[in-house]
Design a protein around this motif. Structure first.
Motif, PDB file in Angstrom:
ATOM      1  N   ASP A  58       0.847  -1.190   0.000  1.00 16.59           N
ATOM      2  CA  ASP A  58       0.000   0.000   0.000  1.00 16.59           C
ATOM      3  C   ASP A  58       0.884   1.242   0.000  1.00 16.59           C
ATOM      4  N   TYR A  59       0.374   2.300  -0.583  1.00 13.83           N
ATOM      5  CA  TYR A  59       1.113   3.563  -0.694  1.00 13.83           C
ATOM      6  C   TYR A  59       0.096   4.674  -0.498  1.00 13.83           C
ATOM      7  N   ARG A  60       0.249   5.426   0.589  1.00 15.16           N
ATOM      8  CA  ARG A  60      -0.748   6.470   0.874  1.00 15.16           C
ATOM      9  C   ARG A  60      -0.070   7.843   0.969  1.00 15.16           C
ATOM     10  N   VAL A  61      -0.692   8.806   0.357  1.00 11.21           N
ATOM     11  CA  VAL A  61      -0.133  10.151   0.353  1.00 11.21           C
ATOM     12  C   VAL A  61      -1.110  11.093   1.020  1.00 11.21           C
ATOM     13  N   ARG A  62      -0.583  11.963   1.851  1.00 12.73           N
ATOM     14  CA  ARG A  62      -1.447  12.930   2.517  1.00 12.73           C
ATOM     15  C   ARG A  62      -0.776  14.294   2.457  1.00 12.73           C
TER      16      ARG A  62
END
Ligand code: ZN
Length: 530
Positions: A468-472
């Motif tokens: 998973d790869y999450r950007v905020r």
């Protein structure tokens, strides 16, 4: 015979649960599920709608080849058609073809449904119930009667609803199951009505089958048991139409650990989390982290005071001990952390904390606060937290040095795909490695290049996959420019770990998280080799 403290558990995941939106079991998945809940110790497993569905028929054939340790398989169908003899009704023939010892039929107990949906008389409906049960009994089956819309029917005309149950029982039904099909009843209503039914039929096994439209299916099931029901129907993880069915994953520990009833036994309950997770996997459902008892956040502690208290005595902030349902306690690292949080988290991560002095733990906390001010968040980044800890304690040894990287993103025309390419130069010991990688995006390309550079030295990193790869984008009000936080989840088939990076530049933030991901894996391997 009704034993006072035994509650029979009837799993309808494969029938009622499978009617939930998006819930889908493969043929082999159904068999695997049935074997699993049999091992858990449920008493009945409803295999499907036997009368009309060829796929459900296949399950009844498949499951016959398996040896179950405990549970009875039941086939589900309805009362005969208004205009046919039971023996001529193809749906009932299908039910017999399932060739199960037990069958469950549903029928009407609410006059509104009899007159407006079936378009027949109350009297004929009672006859339909009696005929169907009688027919199935004469074919050698044990029969449960699910009284559809029972609670609404009882509220409208109690006498008629009771007569519907009586019609089934007179013909030899083994039990009657009171259904809140629309799922809108309240716990006190379920209690009172179940109690009235128990009074009318004191020697009968009374069951409960409720839907969760008011968010009360678990509470309603427990109330029915308190009123004397000794048979509970429900589904794993609460799957079902609309808002779902009664969730057995909550009902089982509530009955067993809190109310003193015997269902599947305390030992088997320890497999509950595992079974809940496998069920989601088999049914192609997303795991609910906040699921009571078994969710990954069910025993997560965040605030400093909480953790301090839990460290002293787990009962202070936990309703049961997580191990009883196969779950684990988690400590969330956040800016609220006190020194005790940090130590407990370190312990949870398997770090030996005996050598960590008070001074060290304060230093860790300082570093943590400083980083959190920059926008780092370690709540789902165990891997990065561990590396940070090692760095503060001066135990961190870098496995390689970055000399530099370059990432190119190129689009050669309106219809052309976007191409990403990365080159990276790293030094391991005295050797320098220069490699290139391509990917679907710049981070993917950078990851490919890093792996290519390091695999020669550390072949173990081949197992790492990014899951998973999450950007905020962090609130620009807090800084002069917006910061980007990247969280990467990685796995190697055995364990999962999360890492985090923060920068004004998304590639730089991704790089930090990637670097931590690889270093975490190498660090774990080094630990194993020690
Ligand atoms: Zn139902």
């Amino acid at each position: 015979m009704i034993m006072n403290k035994k509650v029979y558990i009837y799993d309808t995941t494969l029938r009622d649960g499978a009617q939930g939106e998006g819930v889908s079991f493969s043929d082999s998945g159904k068999v695997r599920f049935a074997k699993m809940v049999d091992e858990l110790g449920v008493d009945y497993i409803e295999g499907g709608y036997a009368g009309s569905n060829p796929r459900d028929q296949k399950f009844f054939k498949d499951i016959k080849k398996e040896k179950l340790s405990h549970a009875h398989i039941t086939a589900f169908g309805s009362t005969r058609r208004t205009d046919l003899n039971a023996k001529d009704d193809p749906q009932l023939q299908g039910l017999l073809a399932a060739d199960t010892e037990w069958v469950t039929i549903y029928g009407k107990s609410w006059l509104l449904h009899v007159t407006d949906v079936l378009k027949t008389t109350g009297k004929n409906n009672l006859q339909m119930i009696a005929d169907t049960v009688g027919f199935l009994k004469s074919a050698g089956r044990n029969v449960f009667f699910d009284a559809e819309h029972f609670f609404d029917g009882y509220k409208a005309d109690a006498e008629y609803a009771i007569k519907a149950l009586g019609a089934a029982l007179r013909e030899g039904a083994s039990g009657v199951v009171l259904c809140d099909t629309n799922g809108g009843c309240l716990p006190h209503e379920v209690f009172a009505i179940t109690k009235a039914v128990r009074k009318a039929f004191p020697k009968t096994e009374v069951g409960i089958h409720v839907h969760n439209d008011g968010g009360l299916a678990v509470a309603n099931s427990l109330e029915a048991v308190r009123a004397g029901a000794r048979h509970v129907q429900g589904t794993m993880n609460g799957y079902g139409e609309r808002t779902g069915n009664a969730n057995l994953v909550s009902i089982l520990p509530s009955l067993e650990l809190k109310m003193g009833y015997a269902c599947v036994g305390e030992k088997n309950l320890r497999r509950l989390r595992e079974i809940s997770l496998i069920t989601d996997d088999l049914a192609n459902q997303r795991v609910d982290a906040r699921q009571p008892y078994v969710g990954s956040t069910a025993f997560s502690h965040k605030a400093g005071m909480h953790v301090n208290a839990v460290l002293k005595n787990t009962k202070t902030f936990e309703h049961i001990s997580p191990e009883q349902v196969g779950n684990k306690r988690h400590v969330l690292i956040s800016e609220l952390s006190g020194a005790s949080n940090v130590m407990m988290k370190a312990q949870e991560l398997g770090i030996d904390v005996t050598g960590i002095s008070k001074q060290d733990s304060r230093a860790i906390l300082e570093e943590l606060k400083m980083r959190e001010n920059k926008g780092f968040s370690y709540e789902s980044a165990d891997g990065s937290f561990k590396i940070m800890l090692q760095k503060v304690l001066n135990k961190h040894k870098p496995f390689f040095e970055l000399e530099g990287f370059r990432v190119i993103v190129e689009k050669r025309g309106r219809e052309e795909p976007c191409i990403s390419e990365a080159t990276i130069k790293v030094k391991v010991g005295n050797e320098t490695e220069l490699t290139a990688g391509e990917g679907h995006g710049p981070v993917d390309a950078l990851n490919a290049a890093l792996r290519a550079a390091l695999t020669r030295f550390y072949p173990e990193i081949e197992d790492i996959t990014l899951t998973d790869y999450r950007v905020r984008i962090l609130d620009p009000k807090l800084a002069t420019r917006a910061m980007t936080r990247v969280v990467i989840e990685s796995g190697d088939g055995k364990t999962q770990w999360g890492t985090v990076g923060v920068s004004e530049n998304i590639i730089e933030a991704s790089w930090q998280a990637l670097l931590d991901s690889v270093e975490h894996k190498l660090f774990e391997i080094a630990l194993e080799k020690q």
